[in-house]
Design a protein around this motif. Sequence first.
Motif, PDB file in Angstrom:
ATOM      1  N   SER A 126      16.008  25.664   5.047  1.00 34.80           N
ATOM      2  CA  SER A 126      16.968  26.737   5.309  1.00 34.80           C
ATOM      3  C   SER A 126      16.601  27.398   6.628  1.00 34.80           C
ATOM      4  O   SER A 126      15.415  27.650   6.898  1.00 34.80           O
ATOM      5  CB  SER A 126      16.935  27.792   4.198  1.00 34.80           C
ATOM      6  N   GLY A 127      17.601  27.695   7.429  1.00 33.61           N
ATOM      7  CA  GLY A 127      17.356  28.345   8.705  1.00 33.61           C
ATOM      8  C   GLY A 127      17.387  29.848   8.592  1.00 33.61           C
ATOM      9  O   GLY A 127      18.128  30.414   7.788  1.00 33.61           O
ATOM     10  N   GLY A 128      16.555  30.499   9.394  1.00 30.58           N
ATOM     11  CA  GLY A 128      16.577  31.946   9.477  1.00 30.58           C
ATOM     12  C   GLY A 128      17.702  32.429  10.380  1.00 30.58           C
ATOM     13  O   GLY A 128      18.526  31.640  10.862  1.00 30.58           O
ATOM     14  N   SER A 129      17.723  33.718  10.668  1.00 28.47           N
ATOM     15  CA  SER A 129      18.824  34.317  11.428  1.00 28.47           C
ATOM     16  C   SER A 129      18.847  33.878  12.886  1.00 28.47           C
ATOM     17  O   SER A 129      19.878  33.998  13.549  1.00 28.47           O
ATOM     18  CB  SER A 129      18.735  35.840  11.352  1.00 28.47           C
ATOM     19  N   ARG A 130      17.737  33.358  13.397  1.00 31.92           N
ATOM     20  CA  ARG A 130      17.658  32.995  14.812  1.00 31.92           C
ATOM     21  C   ARG A 130      17.782  31.496  15.053  1.00 31.92           C
ATOM     22  O   ARG A 130      17.796  31.061  16.197  1.00 31.92           O
ATOM     23  CB  ARG A 130      16.321  33.481  15.398  1.00 31.92           C
ATOM     24  N   THR A 131      17.841  30.709  14.008  1.00 27.92           N
ATOM     25  CA  THR A 131      17.823  29.257  14.182  1.00 27.92           C
ATOM     26  C   THR A 131      19.217  28.702  14.435  1.00 27.92           C
ATOM     27  O   THR A 131      20.228  29.291  14.057  1.00 27.92           O
ATOM     28  CB  THR A 131      17.221  28.559  12.954  1.00 27.92           C
ATOM     29  N   SER A 132      19.245  27.530  15.037  1.00 28.69           N
ATOM     30  CA  SER A 132      20.493  26.836  15.328  1.00 28.69           C
ATOM     31  C   SER A 132      20.582  25.562  14.497  1.00 28.69           C
ATOM     32  O   SER A 132      19.617  25.153  13.848  1.00 28.69           O
ATOM     33  CB  SER A 132      20.547  26.460  16.811  1.00 28.69           C
ATOM     34  N   ASP A 133      21.728  24.932  14.543  1.00 30.50           N
ATOM     35  CA  ASP A 133      21.899  23.659  13.848  1.00 30.50           C
ATOM     36  C   ASP A 133      20.945  22.609  14.398  1.00 30.50           C
ATOM     37  O   ASP A 133      20.419  21.788  13.650  1.00 30.50           O
ATOM     38  CB  ASP A 133      23.348  23.185  13.989  1.00 30.50           C
ATOM     39  N   SER A 134      20.699  22.658  15.680  1.00 26.07           N
ATOM     40  CA  SER A 134      19.779  21.684  16.276  1.00 26.07           C
ATOM     41  C   SER A 134      18.350  21.908  15.800  1.00 26.07           C
ATOM     42  O   SER A 134      17.574  20.949  15.683  1.00 26.07           O
ATOM     43  CB  SER A 134      19.845  21.742  17.807  1.00 26.07           C
ATOM     44  N   ASP A 135      17.977  23.163  15.519  1.00 20.93           N
ATOM     45  CA  ASP A 135      16.649  23.434  14.963  1.00 20.93           C
ATOM     46  C   ASP A 135      16.507  22.778  13.596  1.00 20.93           C
ATOM     47  O   ASP A 135      15.474  22.171  13.288  1.00 20.93           O
ATOM     48  CB  ASP A 135      16.426  24.945  14.811  1.00 20.93           C
ATOM     49  N   LEU A 136      17.547  22.895  12.774  1.00 16.41           N
ATOM     50  CA  LEU A 136      17.501  22.290  11.443  1.00 16.41           C
ATOM     51  C   LEU A 136      17.449  20.766  11.541  1.00 16.41           C
ATOM     52  O   LEU A 136      16.708  20.112  10.799  1.00 16.41           O
ATOM     53  CB  LEU A 136      18.712  22.727  10.624  1.00 16.41           C
ATOM     54  N   ALA A 137      18.212  20.218  12.466  1.00 14.41           N
ATOM     55  CA  ALA A 137      18.189  18.767  12.672  1.00 14.41           C
ATOM     56  C   ALA A 137      16.805  18.318  13.139  1.00 14.41           C
ATOM     57  O   ALA A 137      16.321  17.242  12.753  1.00 14.41           O
ATOM     58  CB  ALA A 137      19.250  18.359  13.680  1.00 14.41           C
ATOM     59  N   ASP A 138      16.169  19.148  13.948  1.00 11.59           N
ATOM     60  CA  ASP A 138      14.824  18.866  14.438  1.00 11.59           C
ATOM     61  C   ASP A 138      13.846  18.779  13.262  1.00 11.59           C
ATOM     62  O   ASP A 138      13.034  17.851  13.169  1.00 11.59           O
ATOM     63  CB  ASP A 138      14.416  19.988  15.387  1.00 11.59           C
ATOM     64  N   VAL A 139      13.937  19.748  12.349  1.00  9.35           N
ATOM     65  CA  VAL A 139      13.043  19.768  11.192  1.00  9.35           C
ATOM     66  C   VAL A 139      13.333  18.586  10.271  1.00  9.35           C
ATOM     67  O   VAL A 139      12.414  17.972   9.712  1.00  9.35           O
ATOM     68  CB  VAL A 139      13.170  21.097  10.438  1.00  9.35           C
ATOM     69  N   GLU A 140      14.603  18.238  10.114  1.00  8.50           N
ATOM     70  CA  GLU A 140      14.953  17.065   9.304  1.00  8.50           C
ATOM     71  C   GLU A 140      14.292  15.810   9.850  1.00  8.50           C
ATOM     72  O   GLU A 140      13.774  14.986   9.091  1.00  8.50           O
ATOM     73  CB  GLU A 140      16.474  16.902   9.260  1.00  8.50           C
ATOM     74  N   VAL A 149      15.325  14.921   2.730  1.00  2.90           N
ATOM     75  CA  VAL A 149      15.447  16.296   3.211  1.00  2.90           C
ATOM     76  C   VAL A 149      16.903  16.718   3.076  1.00  2.90           C
ATOM     77  O   VAL A 149      17.808  15.955   3.432  1.00  2.90           O
ATOM     78  CB  VAL A 149      15.018  16.423   4.690  1.00  2.90           C
ATOM     79  N   LEU A 150      17.133  17.904   2.546  1.00  7.82           N
ATOM     80  CA  LEU A 150      18.503  18.429   2.503  1.00  7.82           C
ATOM     81  C   LEU A 150      18.500  19.894   2.875  1.00  7.82           C
ATOM     82  O   LEU A 150      17.485  20.582   2.766  1.00  7.82           O
ATOM     83  CB  LEU A 150      19.150  18.192   1.137  1.00  7.82           C
ATOM     84  N   ARG A 151      19.670  20.360   3.322  1.00 10.72           N
ATOM     85  CA  ARG A 151      19.824  21.760   3.708  1.00 10.72           C
ATOM     86  C   ARG A 151      20.430  22.563   2.556  1.00 10.72           C
ATOM     87  O   ARG A 151      21.359  22.105   1.896  1.00 10.72           O
ATOM     88  CB  ARG A 151      20.736  21.889   4.933  1.00 10.72           C
ATOM     89  N   VAL A 152      19.893  23.761   2.331  1.00 14.21           N
ATOM     90  CA  VAL A 152      20.466  24.671   1.344  1.00 14.21           C
ATOM     91  C   VAL A 152      20.507  26.067   1.937  1.00 14.21           C
ATOM     92  O   VAL A 152      19.752  26.392   2.856  1.00 14.21           O
ATOM     93  CB  VAL A 152      19.645  24.693   0.034  1.00 14.21           C
ATOM     94  N   ASP A 153      21.385  26.887   1.399  1.00 20.14           N
ATOM     95  CA  ASP A 153      21.393  28.296   1.778  1.00 20.14           C
ATOM     96  C   ASP A 153      20.082  28.921   1.306  1.00 20.14           C
ATOM     97  O   ASP A 153      19.587  28.609   0.212  1.00 20.14           O
ATOM     98  CB  ASP A 153      22.579  29.011   1.135  1.00 20.14           C
ATOM     99  N   GLU A 154      19.518  29.792   2.120  1.00 17.12           N
ATOM    100  CA  GLU A 154      18.207  30.335   1.761  1.00 17.12           C
ATOM    101  C   GLU A 154      18.218  31.102   0.447  1.00 17.12           C
ATOM    102  O   GLU A 154      17.197  31.174  -0.245  1.00 17.12           O
ATOM    103  CB  GLU A 154      17.654  31.222   2.879  1.00 17.12           C
ATOM    104  N   SER A 155      19.355  31.645   0.067  1.00 17.27           N
ATOM    105  CA  SER A 155      19.435  32.370  -1.199  1.00 17.27           C
ATOM    106  C   SER A 155      19.150  31.471  -2.398  1.00 17.27           C
ATOM    107  O   SER A 155      18.866  31.954  -3.501  1.00 17.27           O
ATOM    108  CB  SER A 155      20.825  32.999  -1.354  1.00 17.27           C
ATOM    109  N   LEU A 156      19.205  30.151  -2.193  1.00 11.95           N
ATOM    110  CA  LEU A 156      18.972  29.194  -3.276  1.00 11.95           C
ATOM    111  C   LEU A 156      17.552  28.632  -3.277  1.00 11.95           C
ATOM    112  O   LEU A 156      17.219  27.815  -4.141  1.00 11.95           O
ATOM    113  CB  LEU A 156      19.973  28.034  -3.170  1.00 11.95           C
TER     114      LEU A 156
END
Length: 261
Positions: A126-140, A149-156
């Motif tokens: 889950s990305g924080g308030s400052r992260t971008s889609d490319s940051d998440l792709a980087d971590v993936e 690896v999958l993306r989820v909303d941080e509330s989950l």
Amino acid sequence: MGSLALIGAGAMGEAILAGLIKAGTAPSEIGIIEKRAERSQELVTKYGVRELQDLQGVSHCFLIVKPNDLQATLAAYGAGLPESALVISIIAGKPTSLIESLIPHRVVRVMPNTPALVGAGMAAISGGSRTSDSDLADVERLLSGTGKVLRVDESLQDAVTAVSGSGPAYFFLIVESMIAAGVELGLSREVAQELTIQTLIGAGSMLAGGGADPATLRANVTSPNGTTAAALQVLQESGLGEIFSKALTAARDRSRELASG
């Protein structure tokens, strides 16, 4: 990509380290900070990574410490981390908002599980308030060597912790119980263990194949009035579904408590 740092090199830290190398990161690009000198030297020798004293020049920093050690870790090393670095938190229960309140960096939160040690893990990010889609792709990309690896909303993320983060332990307990029951039925421990573990592997492979959902697979092996039906009736009458519901709720609630602890 730059230099990668791991702060914390326990079992999960080693799993992430091995996964990074499997995904194509050169060991020479990875540095570790581990307070146990003997453990640090063990991983340096085993993987060819470097020991770090600070985070100068680091582009990606994995935080893999105990929840209670988060603030002390950031106090000790946060100031030396380049502002452009991406922080990847693998700390149970701690939200990105808390880490963002302590350092000015982009933060991605990850909940992995221990099968990452054998490249068969499940990680939710889950990305924080400052992260971008490319940051998440980087971590993936970085975590691809540890499993899925999958993306989820941080509330989950607390629910993810309950299902997959803690999940391997539930299956290990089931396996322990089945082996013990097999021994009670007259099997040797070795035979009961081999039967149980291979059955789990086979069942998991059928589930992973995607040909049918769990309910259908269960129905396919359950003949009316047969042996499987007799066993399942006992499990259902014992409230297995309710037990799992209570157990996962307890794990989720504990994850929430860690956020405020």
